[in-house]
Design a protein around this motif. Structure first.
Motif, PDB file in Angstrom:
ATOM      1  N   ASN A   1     -36.099 -36.607  18.146  1.00  0.00           N
ATOM      2  CA  ASN A   1     -36.078 -37.702  19.128  1.00  0.00           C
ATOM      3  C   ASN A   1     -37.096 -37.496  20.252  1.00  0.00           C
ATOM      4  OD1 ASN A   1     -34.085 -39.049  17.735  1.00  0.00           O
ATOM      5  ND2 ASN A   1     -32.416 -38.109  18.915  1.00  0.00           N
ATOM      6  N   ASP A   2     -37.611 -36.296  20.396  1.00  0.00           N
ATOM      7  CA  ASP A   2     -38.587 -35.993  21.451  1.00  0.00           C
ATOM      8  C   ASP A   2     -40.028 -36.182  20.984  1.00  0.00           C
ATOM      9  OD1 ASP A   2     -36.666 -35.041  23.459  1.00  0.00           O
ATOM     10  OD2 ASP A   2     -36.295 -33.455  21.991  1.00  0.00           O
TER      11      ASP A   2
ATOM     12  N   THR B   1     -38.720 -33.504   8.483  1.00  0.00           N
ATOM     13  CA  THR B   1     -37.477 -32.992   9.050  1.00  0.00           C
ATOM     14  C   THR B   1     -37.671 -31.512   9.343  1.00  0.00           C
ATOM     15  OG1 THR B   1     -36.214 -34.571   7.745  1.00  0.00           O
ATOM     16  CG2 THR B   1     -35.015 -32.697   8.637  1.00  0.00           C
TER      17      THR B   1
ATOM     18  N   GLU C   1     -43.148 -38.460  19.834  1.00  0.00           N
ATOM     19  CA  GLU C   1     -43.706 -39.807  19.849  1.00  0.00           C
ATOM     20  C   GLU C   1     -44.563 -39.939  18.595  1.00  0.00           C
ATOM     21  OE1 GLU C   1     -46.673 -42.525  22.590  1.00  0.00           O
ATOM     22  OE2 GLU C   1     -45.584 -40.888  23.529  1.00  0.00           O
ATOM     23  N   GLN C   2     -43.974 -40.528  17.561  1.00  0.00           N
ATOM     24  CA  GLN C   2     -44.630 -40.600  16.261  1.00  0.00           C
ATOM     25  C   GLN C   2     -45.812 -41.555  16.309  1.00  0.00           C
ATOM     26  OE1 GLN C   2     -41.944 -40.942  13.015  1.00  0.00           O
ATOM     27  NE2 GLN C   2     -43.525 -41.511  11.577  1.00  0.00           N
TER      28      GLN C   2
END
Length: 67
Positions: free
Chosen positions: A37-38, A50, A40-41
């Motif tokens: 969640n941290d 993963t 920024e794709q």
């Protein structure tokens, strides 16, 4: 574009002088307290791999003193 402005025939190939880097010391992982969640794709069409998160308390970084 890397050879723009250069005569390709005058360049020297020194690729055999660059050593092969050593293998990584560990597998890819998130530091403690961080996760997917941290991130920024950058590419929405390619899923981010993963990765495991290290156990333990949140990794702290010392504040940078003002200059």
């Amino acid at each position: 574009m890397t050879v723009l402005g250069h005569d390709v025939n005058s360049l020297v190939d020194c690729s055999e002088l660059v050593p092969t880097p050593p293998a990584p010391a560990s597998d890819a992982h998130f530091p403690a307290g961080l996760g997917a969640n941290d991130v920024e794709q950058a590419c929405a069409t390619t899923p981010f791999p993963t990765l495991p998160t290290d156990p333990g308390p949140v990794t702290s970084v010392a504040p940078v003193p003002p200059s």
